[in-house]
Design a protein around this motif. Structure first.
Motif, PDB file in Angstrom:
ATOM      1  N   ILE A 101       0.829  -1.189   0.000  1.00  0.00           N
ATOM      2  CA  ILE A 101       0.000   0.000   0.000  1.00  0.00           C
ATOM      3  C   ILE A 101       0.863   1.238   0.000  1.00  0.00           C
ATOM      4  N   ASN A 102       0.515   2.134  -0.888  1.00  0.00           N
ATOM      5  CA  ASN A 102       1.257   3.376  -0.991  1.00  0.00           C
ATOM      6  C   ASN A 102       0.691   4.382   0.004  1.00  0.00           C
ATOM      7  N   ILE A 103       1.493   4.788   0.940  1.00  0.00           N
ATOM      8  CA  ILE A 103       1.034   5.728   1.950  1.00  0.00           C
ATOM      9  C   ILE A 103       1.508   7.130   1.594  1.00  0.00           C
ATOM     10  N   VAL A 104       0.558   8.005   1.286  1.00  0.00           N
ATOM     11  CA  VAL A 104       0.958   9.384   0.983  1.00  0.00           C
ATOM     12  C   VAL A 104       1.233  10.115   2.290  1.00  0.00           C
ATOM     13  N   ASN A 105       2.196  10.990   2.234  1.00  0.00           N
ATOM     14  CA  ASN A 105       2.611  11.736   3.439  1.00  0.00           C
ATOM     15  C   ASN A 105       3.012  10.801   4.570  1.00  0.00           C
ATOM     16  N   GLU A 106       3.744   9.772   4.225  1.00  0.00           N
ATOM     17  CA  GLU A 106       4.072   8.782   5.251  1.00  0.00           C
ATOM     18  C   GLU A 106       4.853   9.400   6.411  1.00  0.00           C
ATOM     19  N   ASP A 107       5.719  10.344   6.124  1.00  0.00           N
ATOM     20  CA  ASP A 107       6.527  10.952   7.194  1.00  0.00           C
ATOM     21  C   ASP A 107       5.621  11.561   8.261  1.00  0.00           C
ATOM     22  N   LYS A 108       4.637  12.306   7.786  1.00  0.00           N
ATOM     23  CA  LYS A 108       3.725  12.936   8.740  1.00  0.00           C
ATOM     24  C   LYS A 108       2.957  11.887   9.530  1.00  0.00           C
ATOM     25  N   LYS A 109       2.544  10.862   8.834  1.00  0.00           N
ATOM     26  CA  LYS A 109       1.747   9.831   9.499  1.00  0.00           C
ATOM     27  C   LYS A 109       2.572   9.061  10.518  1.00  0.00           C
ATOM     28  N   ILE A 110       3.857   8.950  10.251  1.00  0.00           N
ATOM     29  CA  ILE A 110       4.731   8.287  11.220  1.00  0.00           C
ATOM     30  C   ILE A 110       4.839   9.137  12.489  1.00  0.00           C
ATOM     31  N   ILE A 111       4.889  10.428  12.314  1.00  0.00           N
ATOM     32  CA  ILE A 111       4.941  11.308  13.495  1.00  0.00           C
ATOM     33  C   ILE A 111       3.657  11.146  14.312  1.00  0.00           C
ATOM     34  N   VAL A 112       2.538  11.138  13.635  1.00  0.00           N
ATOM     35  CA  VAL A 112       1.261  10.929  14.323  1.00  0.00           C
ATOM     36  C   VAL A 112       1.278   9.601  15.071  1.00  0.00           C
ATOM     37  N   GLY A 113       1.735   8.559  14.371  1.00  0.00           N
ATOM     38  CA  GLY A 113       1.768   7.231  14.978  1.00  0.00           C
ATOM     39  C   GLY A 113       2.655   7.178  16.211  1.00  0.00           C
ATOM     40  N   GLN A 114       3.811   7.806  16.111  1.00  0.00           N
ATOM     41  CA  GLN A 114       4.731   7.834  17.257  1.00  0.00           C
ATOM     42  C   GLN A 114       4.053   8.433  18.476  1.00  0.00           C
ATOM     43  N   LYS A 115       3.392   9.553  18.261  1.00  0.00           N
ATOM     44  CA  LYS A 115       2.717  10.194  19.390  1.00  0.00           C
ATOM     45  C   LYS A 115       1.606   9.311  19.941  1.00  0.00           C
ATOM     46  N   ALA A 116       0.914   8.634  19.045  1.00  0.00           N
ATOM     47  CA  ALA A 116      -0.243   7.841  19.467  1.00  0.00           C
ATOM     48  C   ALA A 116       0.167   6.630  20.301  1.00  0.00           C
TER      49      ALA A 116
END
Lengths: 249, 249
Positions: B69-84
């Motif tokens: 799966i191609n994740i657009v804006n993966e960098d941003k989503k990784i930051i969100v995930g880290q916080k979560a």
DNA sequence: AAAGATAATGCATTATTATGCACGTTTTAA
DNA sequence: TTAAAACGTGCATAATAATGCATTATCTTT
């Protein structure tokens, strides 16, 4: 030069050498070492490189994507799948079990094929989701992680309520006397239920599954409408099945 | 020059070079950089290009393999995930919605994390199946192919019977006044049910989902226990949420 | 063709990102 | 152990982006 270009440049450097050097890169690109270090950090966070004092190394074994399933004996399974296509009819209600043989089969289904398909296999569902005209119903339950299929009472309950035209069923083992047998108890129960719900049963099996026995019986040969293997129906390796009256393809 | 022509012009540029540069394009076409940026945004939303600071890149031949799966804006989503991650507790019963933000989050969950997780998203289930200590329950139903999630009465029925500690929920849009809104009716119903079944609601959203409205309301801000974005909680871009009393992370 | 509605564009302002420098800390190697 | 090299962090600055608003262009309808 955009940051992304620089990152690409750095990654390309690894084609020439095993290691890249912070200072060399800074000189070559005429930017500060700080920026190179920041690049290293970002590439490291993406898991692409390994930082060392003074430079960086390429990460080799980037754990391949969990989503791409490795199909052993794919060539044989493609042959099985090709033959199995002849059992497909537009508009049918189909039950599809899991396994890589069935997955290979699903990859071969024409893109615009129209049908209703029930499955309990995650990879099969992913594959079939590519077909716009297939109404896909996933049977939910507790996930059995090795086989990537759902199991449990919920699965059985759903199956007990449906009626399908045909079931394409993958196998653990297939034996002339024992018929279809399974390694796991839970899956054997579910497959029994799938067979119960279906008019026709098509078994997809590569020859390595043949003439083996597993602890849990699913059904006898007599209940099976077709056995599709990569071998010729007249092959001596499955002569015993032919002699027993199995319909081989 | 019409907008459409300009878009075509930009896409043609990629035949010459790997990247295009915002300022260069503005100069060449004798229009403002703002317009080029707006073009970039539109092309990005169509999935044709990838925006970077200073320009844009062509999106390469998108995943031949349907499973990755191609994740657009993966960098941003990784930051969100880290916080979560800080909201995870061992042994919890968790409901996880779909979407690539949640998928990024799931990739970050420690491999030996132990919990019971319900989901209706195929990719999320594939991802979580890698975790040996997670009891994973897939909620079955009819598959909605674009979102790769199951929908329908069966999904609602299962959800109505469970009780979870926490729900990690991805969003279509998040607005100060409207709260959480969804594009599709069916998914909105299901998300309502998920919220109903959960004690705590954690919203995961990249900033591009913020301050937008979709036709179907899911829930108000007051029901949400935490909103996790890639921005700082004090960022002016989400000041209106802070003012409204939302708990930002 | 004219008027009103809608979309596109540019400008000013504010926010965000990238980068280099200074400085203190950590690592390496003699 | 010590000094040089490399690293990380905070800060300042400049470049790039996003946003609201005013203006202009385009489309629709009569």
């Amino acid at each position: 030069m955009l940051k992304k270009e620089r990152h690409q440049f750095i990654m390309d450097k690894f084609k020439e050498a095993d290691k890249v050097n912070t200072i060399d890169l800074a000189l070559e690109l005429e930017i500060s070492e700080d920026t190179i270090r920041r690049d290293f950090n970002e590439l490291h966070n993406k898991g692409l490189i390994e930082k060392v004092y003074g430079g960086a190394f390429l990460v080799k074994d980037k754990s391949r994507n969990i989503f791409d399933i490795n199909i052993v004996n794919e060539d044989k399974k493609i042959i099985v799948g090709q033959k199995a296509l002849s059992f497909l009819r537009e508009g049918q209600v189909i039950i599809m079990t899991g396994g890589t043989t069935n997955l290979s089969f699903c990859k071969l289904i024409p893109i615009d094929f129209s049908a209703t398909i029930y499955t309990y296999s995650l990879p099969i569902a992913m594959q079939l989701s590519q077909h716009p005209n297939i109404e896909l119903i996933f049977i939910g339950g507790k996930l059995q992680k090795n086989a990537m299929v759902t199991v449990g009472i919920d699965v059985v309950q759903v199956l007990s309520k449906i009626k399908a035209d045909v079931c394409f069923i993958g196998v653990s083992s297939l034996d002339v006397n024992q018929g279809l047998t399974e390694m796991g108890y839970e899956v054997s129960i579910i497959k029994k239920e799938m067979i119960n719900a279906s008019d026709k049963i098509i078994v997809l099996a590569t020859s390595d599954k043949i003439n083996g026995k597993m602890p849990h019986k699913v059904c006898g040969l007599d209940r099976i409408d077709a056995i599709v293997t990569e071998l010729s129906p007249t092959s001596p390796r499955i002569k015993n099945f032919a002699d027993a009256g199995a319909r081989l393809f």
